[in-house]
Enzyme design. Structure first.
Site, PDB file in Angstrom:
ATOM      1  N   SER A 176      20.529 -20.537 -45.383  1.00  0.00           N
ATOM      2  CA  SER A 176      21.403 -20.102 -44.286  1.00  0.00           C
ATOM      3  C   SER A 176      22.608 -19.392 -44.884  1.00  0.00           C
ATOM      4  CB  SER A 176      21.896 -21.319 -43.493  1.00  0.00           C
ATOM      5  OG  SER A 176      22.892 -20.923 -42.558  1.00  0.00           O
ATOM      6  N   TYR A 188      25.770 -29.567 -43.204  1.00  0.00           N
ATOM      7  CA  TYR A 188      24.613 -28.659 -43.086  1.00  0.00           C
ATOM      8  C   TYR A 188      24.758 -27.513 -44.092  1.00  0.00           C
ATOM      9  CZ  TYR A 188      21.871 -24.826 -40.998  1.00  0.00           C
ATOM     10  OH  TYR A 188      21.014 -23.772 -40.790  1.00  0.00           O
TER      11      TYR A 188
HETATM   12  P1  NAP Z   1      14.670 -24.924 -34.352  1.00  0.00           P
HETATM   13  O1  NAP Z   1      14.417 -23.879 -33.322  1.00  0.00           O
HETATM   14  O2  NAP Z   1      15.584 -26.069 -34.033  1.00  0.00           O
HETATM   15  O3  NAP Z   1      13.256 -25.499 -34.837  1.00  0.00           O
HETATM   16  C1  NAP Z   1      13.242 -26.512 -35.795  1.00  0.00           C
HETATM   17  C2  NAP Z   1      11.829 -26.755 -36.235  1.00  0.00           C
HETATM   18  O4  NAP Z   1      11.844 -27.720 -37.294  1.00  0.00           O
HETATM   19  C3  NAP Z   1      10.954 -27.340 -35.146  1.00  0.00           C
HETATM   20  O5  NAP Z   1       9.652 -26.845 -35.352  1.00  0.00           O
HETATM   21  C4  NAP Z   1      11.014 -28.851 -35.431  1.00  0.00           C
HETATM   22  O6  NAP Z   1       9.864 -29.561 -34.973  1.00  0.00           O
HETATM   23  C5  NAP Z   1      11.046 -28.834 -36.943  1.00  0.00           C
HETATM   24  N1  NAP Z   1      11.626 -30.023 -37.561  1.00  0.00           N
HETATM   25  C6  NAP Z   1      12.869 -30.532 -37.434  1.00  0.00           C
HETATM   26  N2  NAP Z   1      13.022 -31.618 -38.220  1.00  0.00           N
HETATM   27  C7  NAP Z   1      11.840 -31.787 -38.854  1.00  0.00           C
HETATM   28  C8  NAP Z   1      11.352 -32.747 -39.778  1.00  0.00           C
HETATM   29  N3  NAP Z   1      12.132 -33.752 -40.215  1.00  0.00           N
HETATM   30  N4  NAP Z   1      10.083 -32.636 -40.209  1.00  0.00           N
HETATM   31  C9  NAP Z   1       9.282 -31.628 -39.764  1.00  0.00           C
HETATM   32  N5  NAP Z   1       9.687 -30.699 -38.898  1.00  0.00           N
HETATM   33  C10 NAP Z   1      10.945 -30.783 -38.447  1.00  0.00           C
HETATM   34  O7  NAP Z   1      15.259 -24.289 -35.689  1.00  0.00           O
HETATM   35  P2  NAP Z   1      15.409 -22.770 -36.204  1.00  0.00           P
HETATM   36  O8  NAP Z   1      16.684 -22.243 -35.710  1.00  0.00           O
HETATM   37  O9  NAP Z   1      14.159 -22.015 -36.022  1.00  0.00           O
HETATM   38  O10 NAP Z   1      15.649 -23.073 -37.764  1.00  0.00           O
HETATM   39  C11 NAP Z   1      14.652 -22.937 -38.740  1.00  0.00           C
HETATM   40  C12 NAP Z   1      15.336 -22.884 -40.092  1.00  0.00           C
HETATM   41  O11 NAP Z   1      16.238 -21.785 -40.123  1.00  0.00           O
HETATM   42  C13 NAP Z   1      16.163 -24.124 -40.413  1.00  0.00           C
HETATM   43  O12 NAP Z   1      16.010 -24.467 -41.777  1.00  0.00           O
HETATM   44  C14 NAP Z   1      17.584 -23.662 -40.159  1.00  0.00           C
HETATM   45  O13 NAP Z   1      18.520 -24.388 -40.923  1.00  0.00           O
HETATM   46  C15 NAP Z   1      17.503 -22.222 -40.571  1.00  0.00           C
HETATM   47  N6  NAP Z   1      18.557 -21.369 -40.003  1.00  0.00           N
HETATM   48  C16 NAP Z   1      18.642 -21.182 -38.659  1.00  0.00           C
HETATM   49  C17 NAP Z   1      19.670 -20.386 -38.155  1.00  0.00           C
HETATM   50  C18 NAP Z   1      19.838 -20.114 -36.692  1.00  0.00           C
HETATM   51  O14 NAP Z   1      20.843 -19.500 -36.305  1.00  0.00           O
HETATM   52  N7  NAP Z   1      18.927 -20.536 -35.846  1.00  0.00           N
HETATM   53  C19 NAP Z   1      20.595 -19.818 -39.035  1.00  0.00           C
HETATM   54  C20 NAP Z   1      20.476 -20.048 -40.382  1.00  0.00           C
HETATM   55  C21 NAP Z   1      19.448 -20.829 -40.865  1.00  0.00           C
HETATM   56  P3  NAP Z   1       9.726 -30.101 -33.439  1.00  0.00           P
HETATM   57  O15 NAP Z   1       9.361 -28.883 -32.608  1.00  0.00           O
HETATM   58  O16 NAP Z   1       8.622 -31.096 -33.499  1.00  0.00           O
HETATM   59  O17 NAP Z   1      11.050 -30.678 -33.075  1.00  0.00           O
END
Ligand code: NAP
Length: 248
Positions: A143, A157
């Protein structure tokens, strides 16, 4: 070589977009999820409609036992993994440091850091030419928070993503001669459901003006960078980071 990808947290957001794009580019895909079986099945169905193989596997990335079982499932059902996307990540309610306790740190680090380490270990054991493998690629979803620090929101985080950056740098060098490339993407403000976990579902629209491009990004824009890093077009790139963050 059969292209076989594991996407941790592949049921929603950036992970789901990555799983779908991977299938469009010829991968069989393991869609890992934690709780949301319906969402994971939805991604698997979409992949099968493209004529590709996919399985949904429930496994908690915070549990070493679950991670080991996930990789064994993939060995049996799809074959030897060639691409790992360490995407599963969590954050908790926005707070200053004074609101963070050890239990929260343990939860956030268990998924974001321990999960990425143990998944990478299992992938290296299967991909490394040193272990009889045929090579492969790992992309860590870090991130921009790792470098900005997320003051007033979630320093914990941000720090967990700092650890993911160090994992990327160290592991890339460790396995560079063994056919494995290890890179990372650093997304900025991306429209996904993750911001609701921080207590602010509409966060991207509040903060998007801080990005020079003055907009939030999409999960597909992050997935494109991930797929490119895993592709042969990036064959001389390891230990590298792509910021997918509209210039911020
Ligand atoms: P999201 O929409 O909240 O989706 C999270 C995903 O991770 C879901 O598929 C969830 O499964 C799964 N998950 C959560 N905890 C888990 C665990 N302990 N074991 C296995 N699966 C788990 O998140 P996102 O925004 O797409 O983020 C994906 C990645 O991008 C993350 O690493 C996040 O830190 C990074 N990121 C995101 C942003 C942003 O702005 N969105 C920015 C920077 C970095 P369920 O569906 O079963 O809950």
């Amino acid at each position: 070589m059969n292209k076989i990808m594991i996407v941790t947290g592949g049921s929603r957001g950036i992970g789901a977009a990555t799983a779908l794009m991977a299938a469009q580019r010829g991968y069989s895909v393991c869609v890992n999820y934690l709780h949301n079986r319906a969402a994971a099945d939805g991604v698997v169905n979409s992949i099968e409609k493209l004529g590709r193989r996919a399985i949904a596997v429930a496994a908690d990335m915070a549990s070493e036992q679950d991670v080991v079982r996930l990789f064994e499932n993939v060995d049996k059902e799809l074959g030897r993994v060639t691409a790992l996307v360490n995407n599963a990540g969590v954050l908790e309610k926005q707070t200053r440091l004074e609101g963070i306790d050890a239990a929260r740190l343990t939860r956030v680090f268990a998924t974001n850091v321990t999960g990425a380490f143990i998944c990478s270990r299992e992938a290296v054991r299967r991909m490394s030419t040193k272990h009889g493998g045929e090579g492969g690629g790992i992309v860590n979803v870090s991130s921009r928070a790792s470098q900005i620090g997320s003051p007033g929101e979630y320093i914990d985080y941000a720090a967990s993503k700092g650890a993911v950056d160090s994992l990327t740098l160290g592991l890339a060098k460790e396995v560079a001669e063994e056919g494995i490339r290890v890179n990372a993407v650093r997304p900025g403000f991306i429209y996904t459901e993750m911001h609701a976990s921080g207590g602010e579902p509409g966060r991207v629209d509040r903060v998007k003006a801080f990005a020079p491009m003055k907009r939030g990004g999409t999960a597909e824009e992050v997935a494109s960078a991930i797929l490119w890093l895993l592709s042969d077009e990036a064959s001389y790139i390891t230990g590298a980071f792509i910021d997918v963050s509209g210039g911020r």
